[in-house]
Design a protein around this motif. Structure first.
Motif: not given
Lengths: 173, 311
Positions: A119-123, A136-138, A143-146, A160-163
């Motif tokens: 889960r991208c915490v940004h979007c 990391t993954t995109t 499109g952020l690198e998480l 949890l994924g974050f930039q």
């Protein structure tokens, strides 16, 4: 660097395929099986639980509707046993927990852990990736690198994924 | 150490033989600290402090109420309570909770044995007040049932009463066999009673997370094997049979925090550096016991002949 996995919220079955034995302490059972590789596990569980009846489901979707249907009439003593690839079992476990099932009423087996939901915490979008913990993954959405962090949300059923380089200031200098 | 509460006895009810209900109010007349249903207070008695369950629902209490069964052969706490008079001062530690209702539960099955009704009554009051679905099974000896009228008034036909073991065991099994999946079970009573309740529930598939216990009494422990305790400064203490580690430590001049001296309150936990403890307390969780890195020194001893502790 990640701490030892047993000190994190990441279940061991989310790191490597793992098949626990059937939970013989229950009195009634439902199995939710995803994918062909799960059949062997289903057979072993049903055999171990005999002669107790076991409701075996092969959900076409997330399995949430099947679980809700069984839950509606379930009495204490019921166990939900999930088996399949990590993404599917994490999702259905999250649903079961949200419905009030306790950890000691849910058995989870993974037939594959090569794909994990992040889960991208940004979007807030979920990306299914082969990237491991600490890699990391995109993000498929923004499109952020998480960075795939060593945390699994029980109720979201995702990592949890974050930039990865969020702390680096790249604005005007 | 928590701040002590100065209380005064405002009423005494001795209607049920052998059971005394004390009503306590703040000495200065103020509202007392709120508590979670199922909480207990530690009262400073003559001799070791004793924990008693509060029977109220815990919201804005102006009084605390405890019901105490007289145990003539006990350590003295119950005899002390039975010797109190209206107007006597009582010192209490603030309420503590180890038996809270699980608010997400869809249904609450309360099972009381004898004087174990006290924390269960607190749960019942709270469940009725806040509209939680509840049912109660109460087993007691004929003529010795505390709080019967209150339970009947609060619970109506949601409470069932038993004075013989067979009908209780049958009703318990039938009740536990047919509960919706979100139900939780709470039980308090003598150790043998709770063991039987847990055994019935477990046989019917109840997982540990849905079973909640409040221990109020400690069965007499055997005097135990002698062992040696090695202190952090290298001193070696002999702990003979019949002497607790806590007593040995106190004898050596160490000031160990302690309250109940019977393995319930959790104050006297000591870190273990090496050696395997023989756990005999009711405080530590199964996981904490299995870790073997601490013990409650008032009741627990050593599995072998030596225990190195961090004191």
């Amino acid at each position: 660097m990640s701490p030892p996995i047993e000190l994190t919220s990441v279940p061991s079955w989310a790191v490597a395929p793992s098949v626990p034995p059937a939970d013989l302490t229950g009195t009634t059972f439902s199995v939710f099986a995803f994918g062909d590789a799960a059949e062997q596990v289903v057979d072993a569980w049903v055999g171990a639980l005999a002669p107790s009846p076991v409701a075996v489901h092969h959900p076409s979707g997330t399995g949430a509707a099947d679980l809700d249907a069984d839950l509606a009439t379930a009495r204490v003593g019921w166990r939900a046993m999930l088996v399949g690839p990590l993404v599917e079992v994490l999702t259905l476990r999250a649903h079961a927990l949200a419905k009030g099932l306790a950890d000691d009423e849910i058995v989870v087996a993974t037939t594959s852990t090569s794909l994990r939901p992040v889960r991208c915490v940004h979007c807030a979008a979920d990306t299914v990736t082969t990237a491991g913990i600490g890699e990391t993954t995109t993000c498929v959405c923004c499109g952020l690198e998480l960075l795939v962090y060593h945390h699994v949300s029980r109720l979201q059923g995702v990592f949890l994924g974050f930039q990865v380089d969020a702390e680096r200031w790249e604005g005007p200098t | 150490m928590s701040d002590r509460i100065r209380l005064v006895v405002t009423a005494i009810d001795d209607d049920v033989p052998g059971i005394r209900t004390l009503t306590l109010a703040a000495a200065d007349g103020r509202v007392l600290p709120d508590f979670t249903p199922g909480s207990h207070v530690v009262l400073e008695c003559d001799g070791p402090a004793n924990a008693y369950s509060l029977t109220g629902d815990g919201t804005m209490p102006t009084t605390y109420s405890v019901s105490v069964l007289e145990v003539p052969a006990g350590a003295g706490g119950s005899r002390w309570v039975h010797g109190l008079a209206v107007g006597d001062p009582v010192i209490a530690l603030p309420p503590r909770s180890m038996f809270a209702p699980i608010l997400q539960g869809s249904r609450h099955v309360l099972v009381a044995g004898g004087i174990g009704i006290t924390p269960i009554l607190s749960h019942l009051r709270s469940a009725v007040r806040w509209g939680r679905e509840v049912e109660l099974l109460y087993a007691y000896r004929d003529g010795r049932g505390a709080h019967l009228d209150e339970v009947k008034e609060l619970a109506g036909d949601r409470a069932r009463f038993f004075t013989d073991r067979t009908s209780f065991a049958e009703s318990l099994a039938a009740t536990l066999a047919d509960q919706p999946i979100g139900a939780h079970l709470y039980t308090c009573g003598p150790a043998g009673f709770m063991d039987a309740v847990v055994e019935t529930a477990t046989a019917l598939g109840w997982p540990p997370s849905r079973i909640h216990l409040e221990h109020f009494g400690v069965e007499a422990l055997d005097p135990g094997e002698p062992f040696q305790a090695v202190l952090a400064d290298g001193r070696v203490l002999d702990v003979p049979s019949g002497v607790s580690l806590l007593e040995a430590l106190e004898g050596a001049g160490l000031d160990v925090p302690q309250l109940c001296r019977q393995g319930v309150c959790g104050e006297c936990r000591v870190t273990v550096r090496s050696g395997v403890p023989l756990h005999r307390d009711l405080f530590l969780s199964a996981e904490a016991k299995a870790a073997n890195d601490s013990l409650m020194c008032c009741v627990s001893r050593a599995e072998g002949d030596r225990l190195e502790i961090d004191l």
